[in-house]
Write a protein that holds these residues in place. Structure first.
Motif, PDB file in Angstrom:
ATOM      1  N   LEU A  90     -45.244 -13.656  15.080  1.00 22.94           N
ATOM      2  CA  LEU A  90     -44.823 -12.965  14.161  1.00 22.94           C
ATOM      3  C   LEU A  90     -44.410 -14.779  13.644  1.00 22.94           C
TER       4      LEU A  90
ATOM      5  N   PHE B 240     -50.988  -8.715  19.480  1.00 26.80           N
ATOM      6  CA  PHE B 240     -49.576  -9.498  19.119  1.00 26.80           C
ATOM      7  C   PHE B 240     -48.734  -8.546  19.323  1.00 26.80           C
TER       8      PHE B 240
ATOM      9  N   ILE C 280     -43.560  -5.238  10.299  1.00 25.98           N
ATOM     10  CA  ILE C 280     -44.690  -6.578   9.989  1.00 25.98           C
ATOM     11  C   ILE C 280     -45.091  -6.067   9.238  1.00 25.98           C
TER      12      ILE C 280
ATOM     13  N   ILE D 138     -49.252  -7.258   7.792  1.00 29.10           N
ATOM     14  CA  ILE D 138     -50.547  -8.309   8.073  1.00 29.10           C
ATOM     15  C   ILE D 138     -51.269  -8.045   6.771  1.00 29.10           C
TER      16      ILE D 138
ATOM     17  N   ILE E 133     -54.922  -6.105  16.368  1.00 31.06           N
ATOM     18  CA  ILE E 133     -55.036  -6.357  14.943  1.00 31.06           C
ATOM     19  C   ILE E 133     -56.509  -6.808  14.757  1.00 31.06           C
TER      20      ILE E 133
ATOM     21  N   VAL F  11     -49.188 -12.462   9.712  1.00 33.30           N
ATOM     22  CA  VAL F  11     -48.629 -11.590  10.804  1.00 33.30           C
ATOM     23  C   VAL F  11     -46.977 -12.389  10.066  1.00 33.30           C
TER      24      VAL F  11
END
Length: 436
Positions: A122, A140, A147, A149, A198, A214
């Motif tokens: 993060l 992640f 969050i 992205i 991701i 992120v």
């Protein structure tokens, strides 16, 4: 001087001037002879010796070698042989293992058809390069968190952005921009500290560089954000008589507090009713109201604007323009330099509308245009009046602060579905209602 030795049950043998021979009994009954030497010349001498002598007399060929089971150490007959290749041995051979394709504590990612690059935290940004026919996976595990992205592709990369849950089930994806554009997944809810994946792909599989970020999200939209959608359908239809309300409502964040007011059902707007709203969307679809500024609904909206309210206006002939001249429009050209309003698009891109519409033709980008306005769409090359503005934004200073307006001079529903998604996200970001 360093003397390199081969240490075995036969004793310590200097590598220089010595070749190692290993007879390998294979499962199919065939035999293979492996020859190692310190130099190319030593290897050549040993192989030639074996080829020449073994067929005639194997015992003589190996007479000056040290023999033990399938292993032999033989002289290369090269004085002061230079060690060009060093044999390092010792310890227990490592067990062969299959290539790791599991995320840290997560499921096997091999079925995602992506190469694991590592983890991303993060608040972190990473840069990488996709090879042709390659996709990248990043793990992640900093949840629970809400969050955003973002992947920004290089000039040659048409990025696709995906996120998968710990069981490799797709949560959401984004493929709304073109090469060199930005893909975003906003307000992704990560409910736990398990491993999520991701994935970054290239639409054309040509590869290219990208930057992946992120960040902590304020949400797709802050809960309690109040939006008023005014469906202005009591004018004269220019074609079939429709509005864009369904498309607009489908793209507003679920946690927005949205009020819909339809003129043909709910009647005229009431003075002061808009003042508590964060945004008014004025959708006239393909209807035209010749009264323009003299319309009673217009007066209520102008009072809202004077108080600093923000507005998004869309339609073939927005009521503000009254009975202005119309001209056919079938395409749009992306223009301007506002990085938010044209995010995910490139200047010069041509956007085809779903059909040809009669829409107002105005020169809002003429010499008298104020510096606080930015045109982001022009009439496209296939439309009458090509180059005239079709989408424009304004920022005004009013006593209560800053007032923002966007006017789209075609029905919002006329845009392709993917462009609708991009532009609604851009508009809401520009108004400051969601994080970009």
């Amino acid at each position: 001087e360093v003397i390199r030795l081969v240490e075995s049950d036969l004793g310590k043998v200097q590598m220089s001037g010595t070749a190692l021979l290993l007879l390998d009994e294979q499962e199919n009954g065939r035999r293979a002879l492996i020859v190692l030497a310190a130099s190319n010349q030593g290897l050549e001498n040993t192989v030639n010796r074996l080829l020449e002598l073994i067929p005639l007399n194997a015992s003589y060929a190996l007479a000056d070698c040290l023999l033990q089971d399938e292993l032999a150490l033989c002289p290369t007959n090269i004085p002061d042989e230079e060690v060009e290749a060093e044999l390092k041995s010792g310890g227990t051979p490592a067990e062969e293992t299959e290539e790791e394709t599991e995320t840290d504590g997560g499921a096997d990612i091999s079925d995602l058809n992506a190469t694991l690059q590592g983890s991303i935290s993060l608040g972190e940004t990473v840069e990488a390069v996709l090879a042709p026919e390659e996709s990248h996976a990043w793990t992640f595990s900093d949840g629970p968190a809400l969050i955003d992205i973002t992947v920004e592709g290089g000039d040659d990369l048409d990025a696709i952005l995906e996120i998968y849950d710990p069981d490799n089930q797709l949560l959401t994806s984004s493929d709304s921009s073109f090469s060199g554009g930005v893909e975003q997944l906003l307000g992704v809810d990560i409910p736990d500290d398990q491993t999520y994946t991701i994935v970054v792909r290239d639409f054309f599989n040509d590869g290219g560089d990208y930057t992946l970020t992120v960040s902590e999200s304020t949400g797709v939209g802050e809960a309690g954000t109040q939006v008023f959608v005014f469906v202005d359908d009591d004018g004269v239809p220019l074609s079939s008589g429709f509005t864009s309300v369904d498309e607009i409502l489908g793209l507003l964040p679920e946690n927005f507090d949205v009020t819909v007011w339809t003129a043909s059902v709910d009647g005229p707007l009431q003075e002061g009713m808009l003042l508590d709203y964060d945004l008014v969307i004025w959708d006239s679809g393909d209807y035209q109201n010749a009264e323009g500024f003299f319309d009673e609904d217009t007066a209520v909206i102008l009072s809202y604007l004077d108080a600093g309210g923000d507005i998004f206006i869309t339609g073939s002939a927005p009521t503000l323009f009254g009975d202005a001249d119309l001209a056919p429009i079938s395409d749009l050209e992306v223009a301007g330099e506002d990085p938010v309003l044209i995010s995910g698009l490139n200047v010069g891109d041509i956007i085809q509308l779903d059909q040809t519409y009669d829409a107002i033709l105005t020169d809002l980008l003429g010499e008298d245009t104020e510096e606080n306005s930015t045109g982001f769409f022009l009439r496209g090359p296939a439309s009458e009046g090509s180059g005239n503005v079709a989408g424009i934004s304004f920022i005004e200073q009013v006593p209560s602060g800053e007032q923002r307006s966007i006017i789209l001079m075609v029905p919002f529903a006329a845009l392709p579905a993917d462009i609708q998604t991009i532009m609604m996200n851009n508009f809401l970001t520009w108004f400051g209602l969601i994080s970009g």
